[in-house]
Scaffold this active site. Sequence first.
Site, PDB file in Angstrom:
ATOM      1  N   ASN A  14      38.316  42.490  48.620  1.00  0.00           N
ATOM      2  CA  ASN A  14      39.471  43.018  47.904  1.00  0.00           C
ATOM      3  C   ASN A  14      39.480  42.389  46.510  1.00  0.00           C
ATOM      4  O   ASN A  14      39.869  41.236  46.357  1.00  0.00           O
ATOM      5  CB  ASN A  14      40.757  42.659  48.670  1.00  0.00           C
ATOM      6  CG  ASN A  14      42.004  43.106  47.919  1.00  0.00           C
ATOM      7  OD1 ASN A  14      41.916  43.898  46.967  1.00  0.00           O
ATOM      8  ND2 ASN A  14      43.161  42.620  48.334  1.00  0.00           N
ATOM      9  N   LYS A  16      41.296  43.115  44.098  1.00  0.00           N
ATOM     10  CA  LYS A  16      42.657  43.145  43.520  1.00  0.00           C
ATOM     11  C   LYS A  16      42.600  43.724  42.103  1.00  0.00           C
ATOM     12  O   LYS A  16      41.792  44.608  41.838  1.00  0.00           O
ATOM     13  CB  LYS A  16      43.265  41.743  43.548  1.00  0.00           C
ATOM     14  CG  LYS A  16      43.120  41.066  44.920  1.00  0.00           C
ATOM     15  CD  LYS A  16      44.024  39.892  45.086  1.00  0.00           C
ATOM     16  CE  LYS A  16      43.702  39.204  46.398  1.00  0.00           C
ATOM     17  NZ  LYS A  16      44.752  38.316  46.854  1.00  0.00           N
ATOM     18  N   HIS A  99      48.842  45.746  52.451  1.00  0.00           N
ATOM     19  CA  HIS A  99      48.537  44.401  51.941  1.00  0.00           C
ATOM     20  C   HIS A  99      49.837  43.700  51.570  1.00  0.00           C
ATOM     21  O   HIS A  99      50.753  44.312  51.031  1.00  0.00           O
ATOM     22  CB  HIS A  99      47.612  44.494  50.721  1.00  0.00           C
ATOM     23  CG  HIS A  99      47.032  43.166  50.345  1.00  0.00           C
ATOM     24  ND1 HIS A  99      47.747  42.224  49.642  1.00  0.00           N
ATOM     25  CD2 HIS A  99      45.821  42.604  50.599  1.00  0.00           C
ATOM     26  CE1 HIS A  99      46.985  41.140  49.479  1.00  0.00           C
ATOM     27  NE2 HIS A  99      45.818  41.348  50.052  1.00  0.00           N
ATOM     28  N   GLU A 101      50.643  41.797  49.230  1.00  0.00           N
ATOM     29  CA  GLU A 101      51.048  41.874  47.816  1.00  0.00           C
ATOM     30  C   GLU A 101      51.758  43.193  47.541  1.00  0.00           C
ATOM     31  O   GLU A 101      52.694  43.266  46.746  1.00  0.00           O
ATOM     32  CB  GLU A 101      49.817  41.682  46.909  1.00  0.00           C
ATOM     33  CG  GLU A 101      49.372  40.227  46.891  1.00  0.00           C
ATOM     34  CD  GLU A 101      47.907  40.012  46.570  1.00  0.00           C
ATOM     35  OE1 GLU A 101      47.229  40.924  46.076  1.00  0.00           O
ATOM     36  OE2 GLU A 101      47.429  38.880  46.845  1.00  0.00           O
ATOM     37  N   GLU A 171      46.444  38.907  58.082  1.00  0.00           N
ATOM     38  CA  GLU A 171      46.501  38.138  56.846  1.00  0.00           C
ATOM     39  C   GLU A 171      47.827  37.394  56.762  1.00  0.00           C
ATOM     40  O   GLU A 171      48.825  37.952  56.265  1.00  0.00           O
ATOM     41  CB  GLU A 171      46.376  39.074  55.646  1.00  0.00           C
ATOM     42  CG  GLU A 171      45.053  39.799  55.564  1.00  0.00           C
ATOM     43  CD  GLU A 171      44.630  40.005  54.122  1.00  0.00           C
ATOM     44  OE1 GLU A 171      43.544  39.553  53.769  1.00  0.00           O
ATOM     45  OE2 GLU A 171      45.408  40.589  53.339  1.00  0.00           O
ATOM     46  N   GLY A 177      45.386  33.782  48.826  1.00  0.00           N
ATOM     47  CA  GLY A 177      45.273  33.290  47.457  1.00  0.00           C
ATOM     48  C   GLY A 177      45.787  31.877  47.273  1.00  0.00           C
ATOM     49  O   GLY A 177      45.982  31.424  46.140  1.00  0.00           O
ATOM     50  N   SER A 217      42.274  33.223  52.099  1.00  0.00           N
ATOM     51  CA  SER A 217      41.510  32.066  51.604  1.00  0.00           C
ATOM     52  C   SER A 217      40.211  31.831  52.370  1.00  0.00           C
ATOM     53  O   SER A 217      39.819  30.681  52.595  1.00  0.00           O
ATOM     54  CB  SER A 217      42.393  30.805  51.595  1.00  0.00           C
ATOM     55  OG  SER A 217      43.489  30.977  50.700  1.00  0.00           O
TER      56      SER A 217
HETATM   57  C1  PEP Z   1      43.389  39.276  50.177  1.00  0.00           C
HETATM   58  O1  PEP Z   1      43.614  39.642  49.052  1.00  0.00           O
HETATM   59  O2  PEP Z   1      43.457  40.093  51.108  1.00  0.00           O
HETATM   60  C2  PEP Z   1      43.015  37.888  50.415  1.00  0.00           C
HETATM   61  C3  PEP Z   1      42.831  37.511  51.651  1.00  0.00           C
HETATM   62  O3  PEP Z   1      42.892  37.073  49.322  1.00  0.00           O
HETATM   63  P1  PEP Z   1      42.274  35.580  49.300  1.00  0.00           P
HETATM   64  O4  PEP Z   1      40.955  35.653  50.031  1.00  0.00           O
HETATM   65  O5  PEP Z   1      42.103  35.273  47.843  1.00  0.00           O
HETATM   66  O6  PEP Z   1      43.216  34.684  49.986  1.00  0.00           O
END
Ligand code: PEP
Length: 256
Positions: A14, A16, A99, A101, A171, A177, A217
């Site tokens: 992803n 983003k 997601h 976000e 998630e 992040g 992460s």
């Molecule tokens: C994500 O955007 O779905 C995500 C898991 O980001 P990160 O790996 O940066 O935590």
Amino acid sequence: MTPPQARRPIVAANWKMNTGPADGSELARAVAAQDLPFAQVDVVLCPPSTGITSVAAAVRDSPIAIGAQHVYWETDGAFTGEISVPMLSGLAAYVIAGHSERRQLFGETDDDVRRKTLAILAGGLTPIVAVGESLDQRDAGQTLGVLRSQVTHVFELLTPEETAASVVAYEPVWAIGTGRNATPQQAQEAIGWIRDTVAEAQGSTTADQVRIQYGGSVSPENCEELLSREGVDGALVGGASLDAAKFATIVRAAAP
Ligand code: PEP
């Protein structure tokens, strides 16, 4: 009785709101040039909307699939700024829905995630449905209830075939992040709850088929122990996916 078919791991990047058409294609070519276990793992790149066409062209000769980060559920019309599932035709095979976000920053609700998922499936694409609890919810012991509610909301309306063809990404919001990943045990436990919830809604055969990733992460340092856990069918990767070599290490860790 025939044993359930092994689920094929899937690792999705992803990106983003990072990369445009040119640097996105460059990153995609760098990923395609890595030594990746395509025979064992599905690999998906999800660039921003403006990069989908060029990134799809850049990986045309590789098994890498393309995903969109967002769609609107209507097929066309007066929806300024949105893209629809038919607009992804011939470009993308996957779309991320739900997601955190999008839920937190853009107010997407469980109903929206359900509508998007139905539209993605109706258009012949595969949804990657993201679910996860906030830190407050985890600390209050609400993780199971939150996951149950988010998962049921989306999957109760799907057929078993649609459910089996979908991907779920667990998630935890506090891990996205932040550099603070869930422990392998937390990830495995939550993914088990999600699979149990799918089994209640759609039966255990379907639950055995649906692929459930971990996201939050994931890095080259922690991917082995997270992705080697039974039931963790790959990863949804944000930050680390912007580096081709790091992403490749994660993809390799997902191979059985
Ligand atoms: C994500 O955007 O779905 C995500 C898991 O980001 P990160 O790996 O940066 O935590």
